[in-house]
Design a protein around this motif. Structure first.
Motif, PDB file in Angstrom:
ATOM      1  N   ALA A  78       0.833  -1.203   0.000  1.00  0.00           N
ATOM      2  CA  ALA A  78       0.000   0.000   0.000  1.00  0.00           C
ATOM      3  C   ALA A  78       0.868   1.253   0.000  1.00  0.00           C
ATOM      4  N   LEU A  79       1.880   1.278   0.844  1.00  0.00           N
ATOM      5  CA  LEU A  79       2.760   2.447   0.905  1.00  0.00           C
ATOM      6  C   LEU A  79       3.502   2.681  -0.403  1.00  0.00           C
ATOM      7  N   GLU A  80       3.909   1.617  -1.041  1.00  0.00           N
ATOM      8  CA  GLU A  80       4.612   1.752  -2.318  1.00  0.00           C
ATOM      9  C   GLU A  80       3.714   2.429  -3.357  1.00  0.00           C
ATOM     10  N   LYS A  81       2.451   2.004  -3.427  1.00  0.00           N
ATOM     11  CA  LYS A  81       1.514   2.597  -4.389  1.00  0.00           C
ATOM     12  C   LYS A  81       1.173   4.028  -3.993  1.00  0.00           C
ATOM     13  N   ILE A  82       0.926   4.264  -2.710  1.00  0.00           N
ATOM     14  CA  ILE A  82       0.596   5.613  -2.244  1.00  0.00           C
ATOM     15  C   ILE A  82       1.755   6.557  -2.540  1.00  0.00           C
ATOM     16  N   ASN A  83       2.969   6.105  -2.278  1.00  0.00           N
ATOM     17  CA  ASN A  83       4.136   6.936  -2.538  1.00  0.00           C
ATOM     18  C   ASN A  83       4.232   7.311  -4.015  1.00  0.00           C
ATOM     19  N   ALA A  84       4.049   6.338  -4.887  1.00  0.00           N
ATOM     20  CA  ALA A  84       4.124   6.605  -6.330  1.00  0.00           C
ATOM     21  C   ALA A  84       3.046   7.597  -6.749  1.00  0.00           C
ATOM     22  N   GLU A  85       1.851   7.399  -6.256  1.00  0.00           N
ATOM     23  CA  GLU A  85       0.735   8.280  -6.626  1.00  0.00           C
ATOM     24  C   GLU A  85       0.917   9.689  -6.057  1.00  0.00           C
ATOM     25  N   LEU A  86       1.422   9.798  -4.832  1.00  0.00           N
ATOM     26  CA  LEU A  86       1.607  11.119  -4.236  1.00  0.00           C
ATOM     27  C   LEU A  86       2.775  11.868  -4.855  1.00  0.00           C
ATOM     28  N   THR A  87       3.760  11.142  -5.338  1.00  0.00           N
ATOM     29  CA  THR A  87       4.850  11.792  -6.060  1.00  0.00           C
ATOM     30  C   THR A  87       4.307  12.421  -7.343  1.00  0.00           C
ATOM     31  N   GLU A  88       3.483  11.675  -8.047  1.00  0.00           N
ATOM     32  CA  GLU A  88       2.843  12.214  -9.261  1.00  0.00           C
ATOM     33  C   GLU A  88       1.907  13.366  -8.902  1.00  0.00           C
ATOM     34  N   ALA A  90       2.243  15.480  -6.463  1.00  0.00           N
ATOM     35  CA  ALA A  90       3.076  16.655  -6.188  1.00  0.00           C
ATOM     36  C   ALA A  90       3.492  17.329  -7.496  1.00  0.00           C
ATOM     37  N   ASN A  91       3.806  16.540  -8.496  1.00  0.00           N
ATOM     38  CA  ASN A  91       4.163  17.102  -9.803  1.00  0.00           C
ATOM     39  C   ASN A  91       2.974  17.826 -10.438  1.00  0.00           C
ATOM     40  N   THR A  92       1.796  17.255 -10.298  1.00  0.00           N
ATOM     41  CA  THR A  92       0.592  17.888 -10.832  1.00  0.00           C
ATOM     42  C   THR A  92       0.315  19.199 -10.099  1.00  0.00           C
ATOM     43  N   LEU A  93       0.471  19.193  -8.789  1.00  0.00           N
ATOM     44  CA  LEU A  93       0.265  20.420  -8.022  1.00  0.00           C
ATOM     45  C   LEU A  93       1.259  21.497  -8.432  1.00  0.00           C
ATOM     46  N   THR A 107      -4.517  25.799 -18.301  1.00  0.00           N
ATOM     47  CA  THR A 107      -3.703  24.760 -17.657  1.00  0.00           C
ATOM     48  C   THR A 107      -4.017  24.677 -16.166  1.00  0.00           C
ATOM     49  N   THR A 108      -4.222  25.822 -15.536  1.00  0.00           N
ATOM     50  CA  THR A 108      -4.571  25.825 -14.111  1.00  0.00           C
ATOM     51  C   THR A 108      -5.829  25.010 -13.878  1.00  0.00           C
ATOM     52  N   LYS A 109      -6.832  25.234 -14.705  1.00  0.00           N
ATOM     53  CA  LYS A 109      -8.104  24.514 -14.541  1.00  0.00           C
ATOM     54  C   LYS A 109      -7.925  23.024 -14.841  1.00  0.00           C
ATOM     55  N   GLU A 110      -7.264  22.695 -15.937  1.00  0.00           N
ATOM     56  CA  GLU A 110      -7.079  21.285 -16.307  1.00  0.00           C
ATOM     57  C   GLU A 110      -6.260  20.527 -15.268  1.00  0.00           C
ATOM     58  N   TYR A 115      -5.478  17.309 -10.305  1.00  0.00           N
ATOM     59  CA  TYR A 115      -4.937  17.266  -8.945  1.00  0.00           C
ATOM     60  C   TYR A 115      -6.031  16.882  -7.939  1.00  0.00           C
ATOM     61  N   LEU A 116      -7.161  17.581  -8.000  1.00  0.00           N
ATOM     62  CA  LEU A 116      -8.233  17.341  -7.041  1.00  0.00           C
ATOM     63  C   LEU A 116      -8.822  15.933  -7.181  1.00  0.00           C
ATOM     64  N   ASP A 117      -8.933  15.436  -8.410  1.00  0.00           N
ATOM     65  CA  ASP A 117      -9.440  14.086  -8.613  1.00  0.00           C
ATOM     66  C   ASP A 117      -8.609  13.060  -7.852  1.00  0.00           C
ATOM     67  N   THR A 118      -7.301  13.212  -7.907  1.00  0.00           N
ATOM     68  CA  THR A 118      -6.428  12.279  -7.175  1.00  0.00           C
ATOM     69  C   THR A 118      -6.408  12.578  -5.682  1.00  0.00           C
ATOM     70  N   ALA A 119      -6.316  13.843  -5.314  1.00  0.00           N
ATOM     71  CA  ALA A 119      -6.248  14.215  -3.896  1.00  0.00           C
ATOM     72  C   ALA A 119      -7.472  13.724  -3.132  1.00  0.00           C
ATOM     73  N   ARG A 120      -8.630  13.760  -3.769  1.00  0.00           N
ATOM     74  CA  ARG A 120      -9.864  13.329  -3.102  1.00  0.00           C
ATOM     75  C   ARG A 120      -9.892  11.838  -2.818  1.00  0.00           C
ATOM     76  N   LYS A 121      -9.039  11.090  -3.475  1.00  0.00           N
ATOM     77  CA  LYS A 121      -8.962   9.642  -3.213  1.00  0.00           C
ATOM     78  C   LYS A 121      -8.199   9.366  -1.925  1.00  0.00           C
ATOM     79  N   VAL A 122      -7.413  10.331  -1.495  1.00  0.00           N
ATOM     80  CA  VAL A 122      -6.577  10.150  -0.307  1.00  0.00           C
ATOM     81  C   VAL A 122      -7.212  10.782   0.928  1.00  0.00           C
ATOM     82  N   ILE A 123      -7.708  11.997   0.771  1.00  0.00           N
ATOM     83  CA  ILE A 123      -8.284  12.737   1.898  1.00  0.00           C
ATOM     84  C   ILE A 123      -9.714  13.091   1.559  1.00  0.00           C
TER      85      ILE A 123
END
Length: 124
Positions: A78-88, A90-93, A107-110, A115-123
């Motif tokens: 789980a941590l390995e996948k979370i780390n990979a996804e959160l690294t990506e 951070a790049n999107t942010l 670009t800001t909107k896209e 960013y929010l689509d992924t962030a909402r999966k975590v928090i």
């Protein structure tokens, strides 16, 4: 932004440590897979709960230690996948940050939506 950076750095360090330790010992168990971020977050939550229950005991029996050992494989996955996804993430942010700084609304909107689509999966 500092909180996300801290979270990503912390998760990366934990994940890296787990991977290094995993390379130094034989694979006994595979653990539950974490192929998606949602699955990784669910496994992380569930298996941290199981670990907490075991560690709450006054003393750990050999069977308890075996259970802890087994469930750490799922937590490492789980941590390995979370780390990979959160690294990506951070790049999107950063792309959102730079685009907003440069006045690039499209670009800001896209990237912000991505960013929010992924962030909402975590928090939530």
């Amino acid at each position: 932004m500092k909180k996300i950076t801290f979270l990503i750095t912390s998760l990366f360090a934990l994940s890296l440590s787990a991977m290094i330790q995993a390379e130094e010992r034989p694979d006994h168990f595979k653990g539950k897979p974490s192929e998606t971020l949602e699955q990784a977050v669910a496994n992380f939550s569930e298996y941290n709960g199981k670990l907490a229950d075991l560690l709450a005991k006054d003393a750990l029996s050999p069977q308890d230690l075996h259970q802890v050992h087994e469930l750490t494989y799922t937590l490492e996955n789980a941590l390995e996948k979370i780390n990979a996804e959160l690294t990506e993430l951070a790049n999107t942010l950063e792309a959102v940050h730079v685009a907003s700084e440069n006045g690039d609304a499209k670009t800001t909107k896209e990237q912000g939506t991505r960013y929010l689509d992924t962030a909402r999966k975590v928090i939530k």
